[in-house]
Design an enzyme around this catalytic site. Structure first.
Site, short mmCIF file in Angstrom:
data_model
loop_
_atom_site.label_atom_id
_atom_site.label_comp_id
_atom_site.label_asym_id
_atom_site.label_seq_id
_atom_site.Cartn_x
_atom_site.Cartn_y
_atom_site.Cartn_z
N PHE A 17 -21.29 1.31 50.56
CA PHE A 17 -21.25 1.26 49.09
C PHE A 17 -21.20 2.66 48.48
O PHE A 17 -20.98 2.79 47.28
CB PHE A 17 -22.50 0.57 48.55
CG PHE A 17 -22.39 -0.93 48.41
CD1 PHE A 17 -21.19 -1.54 48.05
CD2 PHE A 17 -23.51 -1.73 48.59
CE1 PHE A 17 -21.12 -2.92 47.89
CE2 PHE A 17 -23.44 -3.10 48.42
CZ PHE A 17 -22.25 -3.70 48.08
N ARG A 18 -21.53 3.69 49.28
CA ARG A 18 -21.70 5.05 48.72
C ARG A 18 -22.86 5.05 47.73
O ARG A 18 -23.73 4.19 47.79
CB ARG A 18 -20.39 5.55 48.05
CG ARG A 18 -19.12 5.38 48.88
CD ARG A 18 -19.25 5.95 50.27
NE ARG A 18 -17.96 5.94 50.99
CZ ARG A 18 -17.87 6.02 52.30
NH1 ARG A 18 -18.95 6.08 53.06
NH2 ARG A 18 -16.69 6.02 52.88
N LYS A 100 -29.32 1.60 62.06
CA LYS A 100 -27.96 1.95 62.47
C LYS A 100 -27.98 3.23 63.29
O LYS A 100 -28.53 4.24 62.87
CB LYS A 100 -27.09 2.17 61.22
CG LYS A 100 -25.67 2.66 61.49
CD LYS A 100 -24.81 1.61 62.16
CE LYS A 100 -23.44 2.15 62.56
NZ LYS A 100 -22.44 2.07 61.50
N HIS A 175 -17.80 -2.92 64.29
CA HIS A 175 -16.35 -2.72 64.12
C HIS A 175 -15.62 -2.47 65.44
O HIS A 175 -15.03 -1.41 65.64
CB HIS A 175 -16.04 -1.62 63.11
CG HIS A 175 -16.90 -0.38 63.19
ND1 HIS A 175 -17.12 0.29 64.36
CD2 HIS A 175 -17.57 0.30 62.23
CE1 HIS A 175 -17.90 1.34 64.11
NE2 HIS A 175 -18.19 1.36 62.83
N HIS A 252 -12.87 6.01 49.96
CA HIS A 252 -12.70 7.46 49.78
C HIS A 252 -11.64 7.62 48.69
O HIS A 252 -10.71 6.80 48.61
CB HIS A 252 -12.17 8.12 51.06
CG HIS A 252 -13.16 8.16 52.19
ND1 HIS A 252 -14.13 9.12 52.31
CD2 HIS A 252 -13.31 7.34 53.26
CE1 HIS A 252 -14.85 8.90 53.40
NE2 HIS A 252 -14.37 7.82 54.00
N ALA A 264 -11.71 9.48 57.08
CA ALA A 264 -11.62 8.20 57.79
C ALA A 264 -12.31 7.13 56.95
O ALA A 264 -13.44 7.32 56.53
CB ALA A 264 -12.30 8.30 59.14
C1 NCD Z 1 -16.88 5.15 57.48
C2 NCD Z 1 -17.20 5.94 56.21
O1 NCD Z 1 -16.28 6.48 55.58
O2 NCD Z 1 -18.39 6.00 55.85
N1 NCD Z 1 -15.53 5.45 57.87
C3 NCD Z 1 -14.75 4.69 58.65
O3 NCD Z 1 -13.65 5.13 58.99
N2 NCD Z 1 -15.12 3.50 59.07
C4 NCD Z 1 -17.88 5.44 58.55
C5 NCD Z 1 -17.81 4.52 59.74
O4 NCD Z 1 -18.18 3.35 59.65
O5 NCD Z 1 -17.39 4.95 60.81
ZN ZN Z 2 -18.77 1.71 58.80
#
Ligand code: NCD
Ligand code: ZN
Length: 344
Positions: A17-18, A100, A175, A252, A264
């Site tokens: 969620f940031r 986590k 994931h 992002h 990422a």
């Molecule tokens: C996630 C992030 O931006 O916080 N990025 C992603 O590519 N999944 C971090 C993560 O879950 O690896």
């Molecule tokens: Zn993640």
């Protein structure tokens, strides 16, 4: 042909969620669809204590739109110096649903992660005793290991050892992106499960690298080759209770993804259910969707299933090329594409 699907309201077992203004604008996208979500703790600074977890939970709750029923389920970010007593207190008081583990520097905001998995075995011992779920970002960070092999290597170097040393610890392999991970989870006992993202069901690595570099298809762990995608689709739609929905929605800004060193993360939250449902439809597995989205996660986490229902209908939905959030642009997953199901 089935044109409507009514299922128990689903949950998202992995998302970001940031914080601050971005969080306040992204929470409604998730709350519109999901009753609960496992919220990742990789803020700056990370959510490492019960006090930080409770405060973050309250900020999220304050962003849930009026009249919408949504509960964030918080996670504690494990570090080399995690205090097992604080974690146990946080879990017992209902602040933390899970902890986590990021290997240090494996992904976005993971610099404070665990430098050596074996260092925190005492914390795992306590988590096993208290029955606290461990969520794992399963990639090695060793620079000599090819980025496409980092998940497979993590299984061999660390995950087998953790699962063997703590046979009653509930572990979510987050994931997953490889057939190796699918096989590992299927071979392990019922205390080991995995989340699967929509992007890893839809794309293989070509989508990131062919026809010019495609930064909006870049996330971690990176999408792998086609055989792996097919293994993930088979696992997700198999009906096995070991696999459940976790979007890994990770917003992002567009400008930060379209950069010389792009971030990422894929912002999958806005059309998450529609995206997953496309896969289940293509695999003729609509009857398996409720298990994956709404039943397997609660069963694993020992939480009640949601009593409300949602209905999805076959209808064309155009995903916008970009969403405006905090006056900036964020590109959603499936940007500019048409999807074939719509949430009522
Ligand atoms: C996630 C992030 O931006 O916080 N990025 C992603 O590519 N999944 C971090 C993560 O879950 O690896
Ligand atoms: Zn993640």
């Amino acid at each position: 042909m089935t044109d409507t699907l009514t299922i128990r309201r689903p949950d998202d077992w992995h998302l970001h969620f940031r914080d601050g203004a971005i969080m306040r604008e992204v929470v409604p996208y998730t709350a519109r669809q999901f009753a609960r979500a496992i919220v990742m703790p990789n803020l700056t600074p990370p959510v490492t204590t019960t006090e930080l977890g409770a405060a973050y939970r309250d900020r999220i709750l304050a962003a849930v739109p009026e009249g919408v029923n949504f509960m964030p389920l918080m996670t504690c970010y494990l570090t080399d110096t995690t205090d097992p007593d604080d974690l146990a207190r946080g879990a017992a008081s209902g602040v933390f649903t899970a902890a986590k583990m990021y290997p240090a520097n494996a992904t976005t905001n993971s610099a404070a992660g665990v430098t050596n998995v074996e260092n925190i075995y005492p914390v795992f011992e306590r988590m096993q005793a208290e029955d606290i779920v461990l969520c794992i970002h399963g990639e090695v960070t060793d620079h000599s290991v090819d980025v496409f092999d980092r998940e497979k290597e993590f299984i061999e170097r660390h995950l087998r050892g953790i699962v063997a040393a703590f046979p009653r610890l509930r572990v979510v392999f987050e994931h997953i992106t490889t057939s190796d991970a699918v096989d590992f989870v299927l071979d392990a006992g019922p205390q080991v499960a995995a989340t699967i993202t929509p992007q890893h069901l839809h794309i293989n690595r070509n989508a990131m690298l062919v026809g010019g570099i495609q930064p909006h298809n870049y996330c971690l762990p990176v999408a792998k080759r086609e055989t792996h995608r097919l293994a993930l689709r088979k696992a997700a739609t198999s009906g096995s209770p070991k696999f459940f929905l976790g979007t890994d929605s990770a917003p992002h800004l567009k400008k930060d993804k379209e950069s010389a060193c792009g971030c990422a993360g894929i912002f999958g939250a806005p059309y998450a259910l529609e995206s997953y449902l496309a896969v289940f439809d293509e695999e003729s597995a609509l009857d398996k969707f409720e298990g994956f989205a709404s039943l397997n996660g609660p069963a694993f986490y020992k939480l009640p299933v949601n009593e409300e229902t949602i209905t999805l209908r076959r209808a064309e939905v155009a995903v916008p090329p970009v969403l405006e959030i905090v006056g900036e642009e964020i590109v959603p997953w499936h940007a500019g594409q048409m999807l074939g199901w719509k949430l009522d």
